[in-house]
Design an enzyme around this catalytic site. Structure first.
Site, short mmCIF file in Angstrom:
data_model
loop_
_atom_site.label_atom_id
_atom_site.label_comp_id
_atom_site.label_asym_id
_atom_site.label_seq_id
_atom_site.Cartn_x
_atom_site.Cartn_y
_atom_site.Cartn_z
CG PHE A 17 56.38 40.72 86.02
CD1 PHE A 17 57.30 40.16 85.15
CD2 PHE A 17 56.73 40.84 87.36
CE1 PHE A 17 58.54 39.72 85.60
CE2 PHE A 17 57.96 40.41 87.82
CZ PHE A 17 58.86 39.85 86.94
CB ILE A 18 53.01 45.15 81.87
CG1 ILE A 18 53.20 46.30 82.87
CG2 ILE A 18 51.87 45.45 80.90
CD1 ILE A 18 52.02 46.54 83.79
CE LYS A 19 49.20 37.19 82.87
NZ LYS A 19 48.03 36.26 82.88
CB ILE A 20 53.09 42.07 76.15
CG1 ILE A 20 53.08 43.47 76.79
CG2 ILE A 20 52.99 42.20 74.63
CD1 ILE A 20 54.21 44.37 76.33
CG ASN A 41 53.52 37.00 82.55
OD1 ASN A 41 53.84 36.21 81.66
ND2 ASN A 41 52.68 36.66 83.52
#
Length: 241
Positions: A17-20, A41
């Site tokens: 998951f890539i956090k933004i 995420n």
């Protein structure tokens, strides 16, 4: 958006998951990333309103995939930060309100989450193959030494949610934790509790904005510190070689 694509492709793992951050500026990137098939995420959510905005950005990305004939099953979580609320007002309230604000915000947000899952809009997306964007409890380690070290674990037990506990909290719960009653789907007494905080002089809406802004600034500082550290060590290694 370019960084999210690049990191996800380089990782090469479907569960990456890539956090933004769920800031106003982050919402278009969340929608675009989901449309591009990148699991996200959504981080730094502090209120029901911030959560709903992030969830709608996720849904827009999913709906665009459905319209384009793409697989809508793109994973995502929406991370609501809990204990930072109580840290922010430490010493400003006493008695039964101590360490209660974060839980009340979580209760209010959980109600909105279930309402979204029951909505016709989400059901249409789910029927087309979309996944649930799980509500995730973040910042669930107890900061007040006078409070239970499993406070936010027991209070936030609820179906269809995730609790990312720090190691110490996880070990404490394994040792002596108890599962409480599941969160009430209707938010329980959260509105009554939140009204008590307003009466005590706490501007909940303004504090939600402040916590998100402070969190974003902290993330930027951490990133810049990391980059500076890498550059410093790289410089030393270049000189040594």
């Amino acid at each position: 958006m370019a960084a999210a694509r690049d990191l996800y492709q380089r990782g090469g793992k479907p569960n990456l998951f890539i956090k933004i951050p769920g800031t106003v500026e982050g919402l278009p990137a969340i929608e675009a990333a989901i449309f591009a098939g990148v699991p996200i995420n959504v981080t730094l959510l502090f209120s029901r309103e911030q959560y709903v905005a992030a969830a709608e950005a996720y849904l827009r990305g999913v709906e665009r995939r459905i319209e384009a004939g793409l697989n809508p099953a793109v994973a995502s979580v929406a991370s609501l930060f809990v204990s930072r609320w109580d840290v922010a007002i430490s010493g400003k309230v006493r008695g039964e309100l101590a360490n209660r604000l974060g839980i009340a915000i979580a209760q209010r947000t959980y109600k909105a989450y279930l309402e979204l899952l029951a909505s016709r809009r989400f059901q249409r997306a789910a029927n087309a193959g979309a996944r649930v964007q799980r509500l995730l409890w973040a910042s669930t380690g107890t900061k007040d030494p006078k409070a239970s070290d499993t406070l936010y674990v027991k209070a936030l037990a609820a179906p269809f949610t995730i609790n990312t506990m720090p190691d110490a909290t996880l070990k404490a719960f394994d040792d002596h934790g108890q599962v409480g009653e599941p969160l009430a789907p209707d938010g329980g007494d959260c509105e009554k509790v939140l009204a008590s905080f307003v009466k005590a002089g706490i501007n909940v809406d303004a504090l939600a904005t402040q916590l998100q802004n402070d969190g974003a600034a902290s993330f930027v500082k951490s990133w810049n510190d990391l980059m500076a550290s890498i550059e410093s060590k790289s410089s030393v290694m270049r000189k040594a070689s």
